[in-house]
Scaffold this motif. Structure first.
Motif, PDB file in Angstrom:
ATOM      1  N   ALA A   1     -61.260  37.285  -5.998  1.00 52.90           N
ATOM      2  CA  ALA A   1     -59.937  36.888  -5.499  1.00 52.90           C
ATOM      3  C   ALA A   1     -59.608  37.614  -4.198  1.00 52.90           C
ATOM      4  CB  ALA A   1     -58.880  37.177  -6.561  1.00 52.90           C
ATOM      5  N   ARG A   2     -59.995  38.872  -4.090  1.00 50.77           N
ATOM      6  CA  ARG A   2     -59.731  39.616  -2.854  1.00 50.77           C
ATOM      7  C   ARG A   2     -60.571  39.074  -1.695  1.00 50.77           C
ATOM      8  NH1 ARG A   2     -59.760  43.471  -7.014  1.00 50.77           N
ATOM      9  NH2 ARG A   2     -57.653  44.298  -7.377  1.00 50.77           N
ATOM     10  N   LYS A   3     -61.807  38.746  -1.965  1.00 56.59           N
ATOM     11  CA  LYS A   3     -62.674  38.209  -0.916  1.00 56.59           C
ATOM     12  C   LYS A   3     -62.177  36.859  -0.426  1.00 56.59           C
ATOM     13  CE  LYS A   3     -66.846  40.654  -2.430  1.00 56.59           C
ATOM     14  NZ  LYS A   3     -68.211  40.530  -3.003  1.00 56.59           N
TER      15      LYS A   3
ATOM     16  N   GLY B   1     -58.999  36.007  -0.347  1.00 53.85           N
ATOM     17  CA  GLY B   1     -57.651  36.148   0.185  1.00 53.85           C
ATOM     18  C   GLY B   1     -56.546  35.772  -0.782  1.00 53.85           C
ATOM     19  N   LEU B   2     -56.869  35.684  -2.064  1.00 58.30           N
ATOM     20  CA  LEU B   2     -55.875  35.354  -3.082  1.00 58.30           C
ATOM     21  C   LEU B   2     -55.148  36.589  -3.592  1.00 58.30           C
ATOM     22  CD1 LEU B   2     -58.085  32.880  -5.158  1.00 58.30           C
ATOM     23  CD2 LEU B   2     -56.101  32.242  -3.760  1.00 58.30           C
ATOM     24  N   LEU B   3     -55.688  37.745  -3.314  1.00 55.77           N
ATOM     25  CA  LEU B   3     -55.166  39.000  -3.854  1.00 55.77           C
ATOM     26  C   LEU B   3     -55.412  40.118  -2.854  1.00 55.77           C
ATOM     27  CD1 LEU B   3     -54.032  40.670  -6.253  1.00 55.77           C
ATOM     28  CD2 LEU B   3     -56.360  40.785  -7.162  1.00 55.77           C
ATOM     29  N   LYS B   4     -54.371  40.902  -2.583  1.00 53.75           N
ATOM     30  CA  LYS B   4     -54.495  42.027  -1.660  1.00 53.75           C
ATOM     31  C   LYS B   4     -54.452  43.377  -2.384  1.00 53.75           C
ATOM     32  CE  LYS B   4     -52.506  39.597   2.316  1.00 53.75           C
ATOM     33  NZ  LYS B   4     -51.406  39.600   3.315  1.00 53.75           N
ATOM     34  N   ARG B   5     -53.675  43.466  -3.449  1.00 53.28           N
ATOM     35  CA  ARG B   5     -53.532  44.741  -4.165  1.00 53.28           C
ATOM     36  C   ARG B   5     -54.882  45.212  -4.692  1.00 53.28           C
ATOM     37  NH1 ARG B   5     -49.601  47.986  -6.096  1.00 53.28           N
ATOM     38  NH2 ARG B   5     -49.925  49.064  -8.087  1.00 53.28           N
ATOM     39  N   LYS B   6     -55.171  46.486  -4.538  1.00 54.70           N
ATOM     40  CA  LYS B   6     -56.489  47.017  -4.880  1.00 54.70           C
ATOM     41  C   LYS B   6     -56.659  47.259  -6.372  1.00 54.70           C
ATOM     42  CE  LYS B   6     -57.242  49.169  -0.353  1.00 54.70           C
ATOM     43  NZ  LYS B   6     -57.494  50.439   0.387  1.00 54.70           N
TER      44      LYS B   6
ATOM     45  N   ALA C   1     -50.837  43.379  -9.575  1.00 51.27           N
ATOM     46  CA  ALA C   1     -51.903  42.540  -9.020  1.00 51.27           C
ATOM     47  C   ALA C   1     -51.931  41.186  -9.717  1.00 51.27           C
ATOM     48  CB  ALA C   1     -53.244  43.241  -9.150  1.00 51.27           C
ATOM     49  N   LEU C   2     -51.713  41.183 -11.030  1.00 54.34           N
ATOM     50  CA  LEU C   2     -51.718  39.928 -11.779  1.00 54.34           C
ATOM     51  C   LEU C   2     -50.603  39.009 -11.302  1.00 54.34           C
ATOM     52  CD1 LEU C   2     -52.955  38.259 -14.074  1.00 54.34           C
ATOM     53  CD2 LEU C   2     -51.321  39.337 -15.627  1.00 54.34           C
ATOM     54  N   THR C   3     -49.429  39.551 -11.062  1.00 52.96           N
ATOM     55  CA  THR C   3     -48.316  38.748 -10.548  1.00 52.96           C
ATOM     56  C   THR C   3     -48.669  38.147  -9.193  1.00 52.96           C
ATOM     57  OG1 THR C   3     -46.673  40.081 -11.723  1.00 52.96           O
ATOM     58  CG2 THR C   3     -45.902  38.813  -9.828  1.00 52.96           C
ATOM     59  N   GLU C   4     -49.299  38.933  -8.339  1.00 49.75           N
ATOM     60  CA  GLU C   4     -49.714  38.445  -7.021  1.00 49.75           C
ATOM     61  C   GLU C   4     -50.752  37.336  -7.148  1.00 49.75           C
ATOM     62  OE1 GLU C   4     -52.019  40.057  -2.997  1.00 49.75           O
ATOM     63  OE2 GLU C   4     -51.241  41.508  -4.449  1.00 49.75           O
ATOM     64  N   LEU C   5     -51.739  37.542  -8.019  1.00 44.25           N
ATOM     65  CA  LEU C   5     -52.780  36.532  -8.197  1.00 44.25           C
ATOM     66  C   LEU C   5     -52.205  35.265  -8.818  1.00 44.25           C
ATOM     67  CD1 LEU C   5     -55.728  35.647  -8.070  1.00 44.25           C
ATOM     68  CD2 LEU C   5     -56.100  36.800 -10.266  1.00 44.25           C
ATOM     69  N   ASP C   6     -51.350  35.414  -9.821  1.00 48.66           N
ATOM     70  CA  ASP C   6     -50.718  34.242 -10.441  1.00 48.66           C
ATOM     71  C   ASP C   6     -49.961  33.421  -9.407  1.00 48.66           C
ATOM     72  OD1 ASP C   6     -51.654  34.757 -12.979  1.00 48.66           O
ATOM     73  OD2 ASP C   6     -49.815  35.714 -13.682  1.00 48.66           O
TER      74      ASP C   6
ATOM     75  N   LYS D   1     -72.611  36.386  -8.113  1.00 51.33           N
ATOM     76  CA  LYS D   1     -72.503  37.672  -7.393  1.00 51.33           C
ATOM     77  C   LYS D   1     -71.873  37.474  -6.022  1.00 51.33           C
ATOM     78  CE  LYS D   1     -74.853  39.242 -10.889  1.00 51.33           C
ATOM     79  NZ  LYS D   1     -74.145  39.890 -12.022  1.00 51.33           N
ATOM     80  N   TYR D   2     -70.821  36.657  -5.996  1.00 53.22           N
ATOM     81  CA  TYR D   2     -70.173  36.265  -4.735  1.00 53.22           C
ATOM     82  C   TYR D   2     -69.623  37.470  -3.978  1.00 53.22           C
ATOM     83  CZ  TYR D   2     -67.006  33.718  -1.601  1.00 53.22           C
ATOM     84  OH  TYR D   2     -66.339  33.218  -0.506  1.00 53.22           O
TER      85      TYR D   2
END
Length: 254
Positions: free
Chosen positions: A207-209, A211-216, A222-227, A253-254
């Motif tokens: 998700a970070r790769k 751009g769906l999620l920024k929180r580390k 992080a779940l709220t951000e991804l949702d 292995k993306y």
């Protein structure tokens, strides 16, 4: 990648991985051994609870757990004797042991006898924002019987900043209807739009790769951000993208 391109890419990956072939390597294969609604619920909940660590170990120990329950988990939960409970003392999966399993069985009996079952609790406490408040209420009810404090760590609480990966996975199994490919869709009064992604190291990294999620950290924030990101891609069935994120992370292995 623009949103339209990202959606097209992830939708393709959902179609690739949300198939019956997914079941053979996943813990969801355990509840797929059953046909009775309550057996699916209980086996699914117990399997999701121990779904961390090596996948082969998860499957081995989940099957062992079902054998200890006579491969009839609902009947065992409702009708077990104290002697039969003692037979669970040998169980262990990482830090989840026989003491924990014994309490889980006692609590599940209380839930089915006093709280209209697992589905009833989550249905009664769900709201339009999602199921994280319902998970919090579920944990309170689950531990209303006398228990050892050590057992509490095996049920996560989103209101204490946990991503609650395992219980969100269980809820996906029960609520989301994918026409029998993987998820069961046997809980009819909760909408798939209320589900949250089972956020773990694999789905989080992908998700970070993308751009769906920024929180580390993989926590409740992080779940709220991804949702929020996934609901923009599909507001009716956002958690379907768990298949894409997990498949890209684990299998590619993306």
């Amino acid at each position: 990648m623009k949103r339209a391109e990202l959606k097209e890419f992830l939708d393709f990956k959902v179609e690739q991985y949300n198939t019956p072939d997914f079941i053979s390597s996943d813990p969801v294969q355990i509840p797929h051994q059953f046909t009775r609604k309550e057996d699916i619920e209980i086996s699914g909940f117990l399997t999701a609870t121990i779904s961390w660590g090596n996948r082969k170990s998860i499957l081995k120990n989940a099957n062992s757990m079902m054998q200890l329950l006579g491969n009839s988990p609902y009947d065992f939960v409702l009708n077990h004797s104290e002697t039969e409970l003692e037979s669970l003392s040998s169980f262990v999966h990482r830090t989840f042991n026989g003491t924990d399993l014994t309490y889980f069985i006692r609590s599940l009996r209380n839930i089915y006898q006093q709280h209209n079952g697992l589905e009833g609790i989550f249905t009664d406490h769900s709201d339009e924002t999602g199921l994280q408040p319902a998970i919090h209420q579920f944990k309170k009810i689950f531990f209303e019987l006398p228990h050892e404090v050590r057992t509490e760590k095996h049920v996560s609480d989103p209101l204490k900043n946990s991503a609650a990966k395992r219980i969100n996975m269980f809820l996906r199994w029960m609520v989301r209807n994918d026409n029998g490919n993987v998820d069961f869709g046997i809980w009819k009064d909760i909408s798939s739009s209320q589900l949250s992604c089972p956020l773990d190291v694999h789905s989080g990294n992908v998700a970070r790769k993308l751009g769906l999620l920024k929180r580390k950290q993989n926590d409740a924030k992080a779940l709220t951000e991804l949702d929020t990101s996934l609901r923009k891609l599909d507001p009716n069935d956002p958690v379907k993208y768990d298949y894409a994120l997990f498949g890209l992370g684990v299998f590619e292995k993306y």
